[in-house]
Enzyme design. Structure first.
Site, PDB file in Angstrom:
ATOM      1  CG  HIS A  27     -23.103 -37.807 -41.888  1.00 11.79           C
ATOM      2  ND1 HIS A  27     -24.380 -37.342 -42.134  1.00 11.79           N
ATOM      3  CD2 HIS A  27     -23.232 -38.874 -41.064  1.00 11.79           C
ATOM      4  CE1 HIS A  27     -25.242 -38.091 -41.468  1.00 11.79           C
ATOM      5  NE2 HIS A  27     -24.578 -39.027 -40.808  1.00 11.79           N
TER       6      HIS A  27
ATOM      7  CG  ASP B 186     -23.600 -35.283 -45.127  1.00 16.93           C
ATOM      8  OD1 ASP B 186     -23.867 -36.292 -45.791  1.00 16.93           O
ATOM      9  OD2 ASP B 186     -23.868 -35.166 -43.917  1.00 16.93           O
TER      10      ASP B 186
END
EC number: 5.3.1.5
Length: 434
Positions: free
Chosen positions: A99, A102
């Site tokens: 993501h 992240d």
């Protein structure tokens, strides 16, 4: 290069008798399975969020992990990437997934957050070029920030919809620049807590519009990967709109997107929906929308999404059986959407968990290939429906009428008797391959 995994050797195939936690017993990347190298059949990927971003918290306690890259600066993000690519090297996995949240720190504004993402995409591009590792898929985190507490695409506030759409654009750009094979959409909070304040029709239209915008942008930028939707029935909202494969296919068909979008199917989400993993995979295969998988397992007693590493070879074998029946992966792969238990603190735990999971998948794949190549299971399935090959049965299926069936039964005195399904014998047959 990171020293987080110092002292842990590169993992290689040593065969079934190996006893080290850092050796493959079943996963041999170069072994041929149904005409492909095992690495190319499985297409393993590491999940950035669980492996490097998760801090070990749960609803009853805070973080338990102490990673040197935890922090909110680009230096922390680069240190995290260094550790990640060192882990990819040790495991010899070809892919990873992320993501946006992240891999980059949150900025004080959308512009700053986007700049941080772009800086990290450049850094990851350098890491990919140096290592040969590739991006299986990217996605946007549209569920953690408080702005998304009522959803992203399905939010009652159009400003949140616009912000989410802008974020998706940046993540699609990032995925495209890094050569990602797919782009994933998971409706983390696309659902409702109560119908008392929810307009189901409006929210469905909003979700359909967002997905159409994603597909349009894919074609505009020339992204050649696959757009994937990931079903999940509940958690974090009471009811998620992307409940399961059947629900999502209905949604895609309603908006004319069934030929543009495929599925990323997670084992744990299938269990939450009351299905087996192989059920969801088989249904997606029948619909022609099986794209990729998130491999993990749930605790069958707890009732929530525990995201544990897979350890059940029979379950995994039945999953890969359906994937092989579909012709195997195209752009998709096997992403380990799996996390350590919060008491597993050591760097070695992260490596050992992936090694064991990769072995389970390899053993399951080989069992599935044996089943399919042998052909007996498929023959028994075919034999069960043999009656439908009769001309009269085919005519009934391709244009029969109720009155014709009525006349046939009356004229022939038809009195069909049940035939054994032989389930226990089929289960015994499958067990022979494991």
């Amino acid at each position: 290069m990171s020293d987080f995994f110092a002292g842990i050797p590169a993992v290689t195939y040593e065969g079934p008798e190996a006893r080290s936690d850092f050796a493959f017993r079943h996963y041999n990347p170069d072994e041929m399975v149904m005409g492909k190298r095992m690495e190319d059949q499985l297409r393993f990927a590491v999940a950035w969020w669980h492996s490097f971003a998760w801090e070990g918290g749960d609803p009853f306690g805070g973080p338990t992990f102490q990673r040197p890259w935890f922090g909110d600066t680009l230096d922390h993000a680069r240190a995290k990437a260094d550790a990640a690519f060192e882990m990819f090297r040790i495991l010899n996995v070809p892919f990873y997934c992320f993501h946006d949240a992240d891999i980059r720190p949150e900025g004080a504004s959308f512009a700053e957050t986007t700049a941080n993402l772009e800086a990290m995409v450049d850094y990851l591009g350098q890491k990919q070029e140096a290592s040969g590792k590739r991006l299986l898929w990217g996605t946007a985190n549209l569920f953690s920030h408080r702005r998304y507490m009522a959803g992203a695409a399905t939010n009652p506030d159009p400003d949140v919809f616009a912000y989410a759409a802008a974020t998706i654009k940046t993540c699609m750009d990032a995925t495209h620049k890094l050569g990602g094979a797919n782009y994933v959409l998971w409706g983390g909070r696309e659902g409702y807590e109560t119908l008392l304040n929810t307009d189901l029709g409006r929210e469905r239209e909003q979700a359909g519009r967002m997905l159409q915008m994603v597909v349009d942008y894919k074609h505009k930028i020339g992204f050649e990967g696959t757009i994937l939707l990931e079903p999940k029935p509940q958690e974090p909202t009471k009811h998620q709109y992307d409940y399961d494969v059947a629900t999502v296919f209905s949604f895609l068909s309603e908006f004319g997107l069934q030929d543009e979008v495929k599925m990323n199917i997670e084992q744990g989400h299938a269990i939450l929906a009351g299905h087996s993993f192989e059920h969801e995979l088989a249904l997606a295969r029948e619909f022609g929308i099986l794209g990729s998988i998130d491999m993990n397992r749930n605790d069958y007693q707890s009732g929530w999404d525990t995201d544990q590493f897979p350890n059940n070879i029979p379950e995994v074998a039945l999953a890969y059986y359906e994937i092989l029946r579909a012709g195997g992966f195209d752009t998709g792969g096997t992403n380990f959407d799996s996390k350590l238990r919060r008491q597993s603190l050591d760097p070695a735990d992260l490596i050992a968990a992936h090694v064991a999971a990769m072995d389970v998948c390899a053993a399951g794949l080989k069992a599935a290939a044996r089943m399919l190549e042998d052909g007996e299971l498929e023959q028994r399935r075919e034999d069960r429906y043999a009656g439908w090959r009769a001309p009269s049965a085919e005519a009934m299926l391709n244009g029969g009428k109720l009155e014709d069936c009525f006349a046939h039964v009356m004229e022939t005195g038809l009195d069909p008797q049940p035939v054994s399904g032989g389930q226990e014998r089929l289960e015994a047959l499958v067990a022979r391959y494991l």
